[in-house]
Each structure stands twice: as structure tokens, then as C-alpha cells.
Write a protein that holds these residues in place. Structure first.
Motif, PDB file in Angstrom:
ATOM      1  N   GLY A   1     -44.149 -13.243 -16.091  1.00 42.13           N
ATOM      2  CA  GLY A   1     -44.607 -14.380 -15.254  1.00 42.13           C
ATOM      3  C   GLY A   1     -44.798 -15.665 -16.098  1.00 42.13           C
ATOM      4  N   SER A   2     -44.425 -16.860 -15.388  1.00 44.86           N
ATOM      5  CA  SER A   2     -44.970 -18.093 -16.133  1.00 44.86           C
ATOM      6  C   SER A   2     -46.569 -18.026 -16.165  1.00 44.86           C
ATOM      7  CB  SER A   2     -44.408 -19.502 -15.427  1.00 44.86           C
ATOM      8  OG  SER A   2     -44.307 -19.440 -14.246  1.00 44.86           O
ATOM      9  N   MET A   3     -47.075 -17.113 -15.124  1.00 39.24           N
ATOM     10  CA  MET A   3     -48.560 -17.550 -15.244  1.00 39.24           C
ATOM     11  C   MET A   3     -49.142 -16.902 -16.325  1.00 39.24           C
ATOM     12  SD  MET A   3     -49.539 -15.540 -11.618  1.00 39.24           S
ATOM     13  CE  MET A   3     -51.007 -16.288 -10.838  1.00 39.24           C
TER      14      MET A   3
ATOM     15  N   ARG B   1     -40.531 -22.663 -17.053  1.00 36.95           N
ATOM     16  CA  ARG B   1     -39.753 -22.106 -15.899  1.00 36.95           C
ATOM     17  C   ARG B   1     -40.085 -20.695 -15.313  1.00 36.95           C
ATOM     18  NH1 ARG B   1     -34.363 -25.423 -14.152  1.00 36.95           N
ATOM     19  NH2 ARG B   1     -35.162 -27.379 -14.482  1.00 36.95           N
ATOM     20  N   SER B   2     -39.593 -20.370 -14.215  1.00 35.22           N
ATOM     21  CA  SER B   2     -39.911 -19.128 -13.746  1.00 35.22           C
ATOM     22  C   SER B   2     -38.515 -18.579 -13.215  1.00 35.22           C
ATOM     23  CB  SER B   2     -41.017 -19.161 -12.625  1.00 35.22           C
ATOM     24  OG  SER B   2     -41.009 -17.949 -12.258  1.00 35.22           O
ATOM     25  N   PHE B   3     -38.430 -17.165 -13.274  1.00 29.12           N
ATOM     26  CA  PHE B   3     -37.350 -16.536 -12.448  1.00 29.12           C
ATOM     27  C   PHE B   3     -38.024 -16.041 -11.204  1.00 29.12           C
ATOM     28  CE2 PHE B   3     -35.644 -15.995 -16.631  1.00 29.12           C
ATOM     29  CZ  PHE B   3     -34.241 -16.367 -16.517  1.00 29.12           C
ATOM     30  N   SER B   4     -39.098 -16.514 -10.704  1.00 30.47           N
ATOM     31  CA  SER B   4     -39.534 -15.810  -9.540  1.00 30.47           C
ATOM     32  C   SER B   4     -39.409 -16.566  -8.309  1.00 30.47           C
ATOM     33  CB  SER B   4     -41.253 -15.992  -9.637  1.00 30.47           C
ATOM     34  OG  SER B   4     -41.761 -15.399 -10.617  1.00 30.47           O
ATOM     35  N   LYS B   5     -38.601 -17.672  -8.403  1.00 26.88           N
ATOM     36  CA  LYS B   5     -38.419 -18.584  -7.266  1.00 26.88           C
ATOM     37  C   LYS B   5     -36.849 -18.526  -6.924  1.00 26.88           C
ATOM     38  CE  LYS B   5     -42.670 -19.298  -7.637  1.00 26.88           C
ATOM     39  NZ  LYS B   5     -43.694 -18.725  -6.486  1.00 26.88           N
TER      40      LYS B   5
ATOM     41  N   ILE C   1     -45.383 -29.182 -18.753  1.00 24.09           N
ATOM     42  CA  ILE C   1     -44.380 -29.444 -17.615  1.00 24.09           C
ATOM     43  C   ILE C   1     -44.090 -28.233 -16.941  1.00 24.09           C
ATOM     44  CG2 ILE C   1     -42.638 -30.718 -16.465  1.00 24.09           C
ATOM     45  CD1 ILE C   1     -42.605 -32.541 -19.113  1.00 24.09           C
ATOM     46  N   ASP C   2     -44.671 -27.945 -15.896  1.00 21.78           N
ATOM     47  CA  ASP C   2     -44.243 -26.322 -15.092  1.00 21.78           C
ATOM     48  C   ASP C   2     -43.286 -26.672 -14.009  1.00 21.78           C
ATOM     49  OD1 ASP C   2     -44.304 -24.146 -13.489  1.00 21.78           O
ATOM     50  OD2 ASP C   2     -46.575 -24.190 -13.340  1.00 21.78           O
ATOM     51  N   GLU C   3     -42.137 -26.192 -14.538  1.00 22.39           N
ATOM     52  CA  GLU C   3     -41.077 -26.349 -13.485  1.00 22.39           C
ATOM     53  C   GLU C   3     -40.699 -25.132 -12.776  1.00 22.39           C
ATOM     54  OE1 GLU C   3     -38.718 -30.169 -15.651  1.00 22.39           O
ATOM     55  OE2 GLU C   3     -37.756 -28.150 -16.018  1.00 22.39           O
TER      56      GLU C   3
ATOM     57  N   GLY D   1     -44.153 -30.118  -7.384  1.00 23.88           N
ATOM     58  CA  GLY D   1     -45.628 -29.535  -7.450  1.00 23.88           C
ATOM     59  C   GLY D   1     -45.636 -28.635  -6.393  1.00 23.88           C
ATOM     60  N   ASN D   2     -46.715 -27.653  -6.597  1.00 30.52           N
ATOM     61  CA  ASN D   2     -47.172 -26.450  -5.560  1.00 30.52           C
ATOM     62  C   ASN D   2     -48.610 -26.672  -5.509  1.00 30.52           C
ATOM     63  OD1 ASN D   2     -47.573 -24.308  -3.903  1.00 30.52           O
ATOM     64  ND2 ASN D   2     -47.592 -23.010  -5.854  1.00 30.52           N
ATOM     65  N   PRO D   3     -49.089 -26.970  -4.245  1.00 27.29           N
ATOM     66  CA  PRO D   3     -48.443 -26.972  -2.972  1.00 27.29           C
ATOM     67  C   PRO D   3     -47.967 -28.158  -2.284  1.00 27.29           C
ATOM     68  CG  PRO D   3     -50.849 -27.140  -2.723  1.00 27.29           C
ATOM     69  CD  PRO D   3     -50.702 -27.319  -4.267  1.00 27.29           C
TER      70      PRO D   3
ATOM     71  N   MET E   1     -40.294  -8.820 -10.454  1.00 25.06           N
ATOM     72  CA  MET E   1     -40.021  -8.304 -11.851  1.00 25.06           C
ATOM     73  C   MET E   1     -40.992  -9.020 -12.962  1.00 25.06           C
ATOM     74  SD  MET E   1     -37.657  -6.375 -12.325  1.00 25.06           S
ATOM     75  CE  MET E   1     -36.778  -5.175 -11.319  1.00 25.06           C
ATOM     76  N   ARG E   2     -41.624 -10.410 -12.554  1.00 26.02           N
ATOM     77  CA  ARG E   2     -42.578 -10.899 -13.438  1.00 26.02           C
ATOM     78  C   ARG E   2     -41.916 -11.565 -14.722  1.00 26.02           C
ATOM     79  NH1 ARG E   2     -44.349 -12.932 -11.119  1.00 26.02           N
ATOM     80  NH2 ARG E   2     -46.386 -13.656 -12.168  1.00 26.02           N
ATOM     81  N   VAL E   3     -41.024 -12.449 -14.640  1.00 28.53           N
ATOM     82  CA  VAL E   3     -40.453 -13.243 -15.816  1.00 28.53           C
ATOM     83  C   VAL E   3     -40.510 -14.556 -15.640  1.00 28.53           C
ATOM     84  CG1 VAL E   3     -38.453 -13.149 -17.191  1.00 28.53           C
ATOM     85  CG2 VAL E   3     -38.537 -11.127 -15.699  1.00 28.53           C
TER      86      VAL E   3
HETATM   87  C1  LIG Z   1     -46.365 -24.342  -9.739  1.00 28.84           C
HETATM   88  C2  LIG Z   1     -46.162 -22.662 -10.535  1.00 28.84           C
HETATM   89  N1  LIG Z   1     -46.329 -22.394 -11.624  1.00 28.84           N
HETATM   90  C3  LIG Z   1     -46.392 -21.284 -11.870  1.00 28.84           C
HETATM   91  C4  LIG Z   1     -46.075 -20.051 -10.772  1.00 28.84           C
HETATM   92  C5  LIG Z   1     -46.343 -18.681 -11.328  1.00 28.84           C
HETATM   93  O1  LIG Z   1     -45.026 -18.074 -11.228  1.00 28.84           O
HETATM   94  P1  LIG Z   1     -44.586 -16.741 -12.038  1.00 28.84           P
HETATM   95  O2  LIG Z   1     -44.340 -16.006 -10.735  1.00 28.84           O
HETATM   96  O3  LIG Z   1     -43.422 -17.076 -12.830  1.00 28.84           O
HETATM   97  O4  LIG Z   1     -45.874 -16.305 -12.588  1.00 28.84           O
HETATM   98  C6  LIG Z   1     -45.969 -20.424  -9.284  1.00 28.84           C
HETATM   99  C7  LIG Z   1     -46.175 -19.460  -8.449  1.00 28.84           C
HETATM  100  O5  LIG Z   1     -46.099 -19.418  -7.440  1.00 28.84           O
HETATM  101  C8  LIG Z   1     -46.130 -21.843  -9.225  1.00 28.84           C
HETATM  102  O6  LIG Z   1     -46.258 -22.420  -8.056  1.00 28.84           O
END
Ligand SMILES: Cc1ncc(COP(=O)(O)O)c(C=O)c1O
Length: 360
Positions: A85-87, A212-216, A184-186, A157-159, A223-225
Motif C-alpha cells: 500500500g502507499s501507506m 500512487r496506489s492500486f487501491s482506488k 506528492i501523494d496521488e 486530496g482526501n478527505p 491486495m495492498r499495492v
Molecule cells: C491520500 C491517500 N494516500 C494514501 C492512501 C493509502 O492508500 P494505500 O491503500 O495504497 O495504502 C489513501 C487511502 O485512503 C489516501 O486516501
């Protein structure tokens, strides 16, 4: 008694969504920004096939995935790191570049995990005011301190769901000292790719990372990538603090296959955007204040924190879980992930009913 180290003892755990539906109610979770569609069938098949060789450790260099990402985004594969995950990448970057003598800076309503990452590194976490839940580059530049080492910005951005333009991001980078790492978190980048403002070229400066993330958009949250493009020297350091075997064989296979099914990912983004905009229009027609969104969720602004909490409680009592945003400094807001059509209709009808009941 066995005592943990002081800064960990003082921390609250990172708050994920609470998904305990009331007894007898069907759970409708619109609270975790997961995709409204399952992953591409190609990804499902690839992950299933990969499990047949799960007695082996996964590729610690993610070679196939890096090559596929490099080809897709026309970027050098050498600069790519893949995370659980990008986390994982956010936490490792912070651990490697911030410490108790330095500060991490982010916009006031940023993704709350940036704060958690700073706490884990024992760094001070500073925030910069936003302009109506939209990142203010001027405020970020003004909030930089002599000990600021890392600046995080999620775009979109989130949220908040809002985004700033490439020109604004370039202005931000120019306004930061060279010794400050800009991340820069995309994670929601694919939902804005049609605007044609990729940021990967900034990485060439040596002081900027794009995640970047494969989560969205790819529907692979389970899968956490995650991945990112890093300057070589930054990647080398971050690699030291990452789990060396961080992404399972199934996760790597699923992500590679998902990348090949570009049409499926784009269709997911389009379906999400159409449904999101329809949802926003319907709520606005009912009198709700809902911000424009460039993501797979919408943010409802209520008149007060009490009103937001009451609406949240009313929907939760029906099993419909939205996400309160006090943790992101927006206690007057509720975030709604765009889910399957039927679930969105149920959410809208409960929100409309809440409005009617509030008025009486
Ligand atoms: C802005 C942002 N960055 C990172 C993440 C984490 O994503 P990942 O599932 O790739 O760890 C999220 C998850 O909601 C997010 O909203």
C-alpha cells in the motif's frame, strides 16, 4: 509491567473505519474510499494463478511490476519503489527523512496518515491553513520552518476531494527550500489523469517523490499495492527501512495484470465520476452543500459539527456508514465513498429523510 517506548505509548492508533453495523441491519459501507467495482478479471485470474507458487517468497525487487509501470507512465523503472500500500511508502519516507529534531508539514485537512507517520518518526507535525478545503500553496510556503524536512500533499486530496493544478504544484516546489523533500501523494491520481497534468517529471529534480496506489482506481485495496517514483538517492535510503518482502506474490501479479487492462481501469474511473457527479447533484438539489470532487468520494459540508454528527448517527442507525472527518480537522463534514448504485440510492434517501426530520 513491560513498558512501550514513550512516543508510541502516547500515540493513538490510526483510526480506520468502524464497520460494526447495528444488529439486524445490513452494512452499507461508504466509508473507506474503496472502488465501486471489483478489480479487472485479468487481475483476479493472475492473483489466483500466482497463489499456486506461494511457497516462494515474492520478488523483492517487483521487477515485472516496475517494468509495467515504467512502460505505462513512460518513466524510468529504476526510480520506482513498490509498497505494501502507499501507506508503507508514506511511513518509510517519513521515518527516513524526519526525526525528533525536525518537522513534517501538510495542509490542514490532509490525509490523516501523514500525521501518524510523523508521530512514528517523533517529528513535529505542522499544518498550513487551507482555503475553503482546498490546498493553499501560499499558506504552505508561509508555514515552512527552519526545521521542516518533509512536506506532504495529497493531490487530489482526501478527505477534501479537491485538487490544485500542476502550475500550483510547481509554484509550491519552487517556494520550498531544496533541502525539503516534497511528497506528492496521488492515491486518487487516476481520477484526474484525464486533465493531463502528470507530475512525474518533477522527480528528476532530486527532491520530490510522487506516490500512487492500486487501491482506488484499480480496485485492489485488499491486495495492498502502492508505488512511487523516487529520485535514486531517496529510493536507496527508503529501501533500507521497508519490509524487504513487502508485497505478496498475488498482489504483485494482480497489479501487473490490472495495469494491462487499462481500458477496465479507465471505465471504472468514468463510471465512478458519473455516479459521483449524479450523487452530488441530487444532494445539492436537496439543499446539501457538497464540494466538487476529483476522486471516488464526495464531501458533504453541514451547517455545524452537531448537524454532521446527528446526520452521521441517523445513517449509522440504518446501517449506512459514512465517514466523520473530525480527525482531518473538518468536524462539520461527512465523507461519502461512491459505491454501487443501489447503496448510493439508499444513502441519498436516508440523507433526504434526515433533512425532513431535522426541519420538523
Ligand atoms: C491520500 C491517500 N494516500 C494514501 C492512501 C493509502 O492508500 P494505500 O491503500 O495504497 O495504502 C489513501 C487511502 O485512503 C489516501 O486516501
Amino acid at each position: 509491567m513491560i513498558k512501550p517506548v514513550r512516543h508510541i505509548a502516547a500515540m493513538s492508533p490510526y483510526a480506520l473505519a468502524n464497520l460494526n453495523a447495528p444488529k439486524g441491519k445490513r452494512l452499507i459501507s461508504l466509508s473507506q474510499n474503496e472502488s465501486l467495482l471489483p478489480p479487472s478479471p485479468l487481475a483476479v485470474r493472475a492473483a489466483t494463478d500466482a497463489v499456486a507458487n506461494a511457497q516462494l517468497y515474492p520478488d523483492p525487487e517487483w521487477r515485472e511490476l516496475r517494468d509495467a509501470l515504467a512502460k505505462r507512465h513512460r518513466i524510468p523503472s529504476d526510480g520506482i519503489l513498490c509498497g505494501n500500500g502507499s501507506m508503507e511508502l508514506i511511513a518509510c519516507l517519513t521515518q527516513a527523512f524526519a526525526d525528533p529534531k525536525s518537522a513534517v508539514l501538510a495542509p490542514a485537512h490532509a490525509y490523516p496518515f501523514f500525521r501518524t507517520a510523523a508521530q512514528l518518526a517523533q517529528a513535529r507535525f505542522d499544518t498550513a491553513q487551507e482555503d475553503n478545503a482546498r490546498v493553499s500553496v501560499d499558506a504552505l510556503i508561509a508555514a515552512v520552518q527552519p526545521d521542516t524536512r518533509v512536506v506532504f500533499i495529497a493531490n487530489p486530496g482526501n478527505p477534501t476531494g479537491t485538487r490544485i493544478s500542476r502550475t500550483e504544484l510547481l509554484r509550491l516546489r519552487d517556494g520550498l527550500r531544496r533541502g525539503i523533500l516534497l511528497v506528492i501523494d496521488e492515491a486518487y491520481g487516476e481520477f484526474a489523469d484525464h486533465l493531463g497534468e502528470p507530475m512525474f517529471d518533477l522527480v528528476g529534480r532530486g527532491d520530490t517523490v510522487v506516490l500512487r496506489s492500486f487501491s482506488k482506481a484499480y480496485g485492489l485495496a485488499g491486495m495492498r499495492v502502492g508505488w512511487g517514483l523516487f529520485p535514486e538517492q531517496i529510493a536507496e535510503v527508503v529501501r533500507k527501512v521497508m519490509n524487504p518482502n513487502n508485497i505478496s506474490v498475488a498482489g504483485q501479479a494482480a497489479a501487473c495484470a490490472a495495469l494491462k487492462d487499462h481500458t477496465y481501469m479507465q471505465a471504472t474511473c468514468q463510471t465512478t465520476a458519473r455516479r459521483r457527479d449524479r450523487f452530488i447533484d441530487r444532494l445539492r438539489d436537496t439543499g446539501f452543500n457538497v464540494a466538487e470532487s476529483f476522486t471516488n468520494f464526495a464531501l458533504i459540508h453541514f451547517a455545524s459539527a452537531v448537524a454532521a454528527a446527528r446526520a452521521n448517527a441517523a445513517l449509522r442507525a440504518e446501517g449506512v456508514f459514512l465517514r466523520a472527518q473530525g480527525g482531518a480537522g473538518l468536524p462539520t463534514c461527512l465523507r461519502v465513498t461512491i459505491g454501487p448504485e443501489e447503496e448510493m440510492n439508499i444513502a441519498v434517501s436516508h440523507l433526504e429523510r434526515w433533512v425532513r426530520e431535522e426541519k420538523t
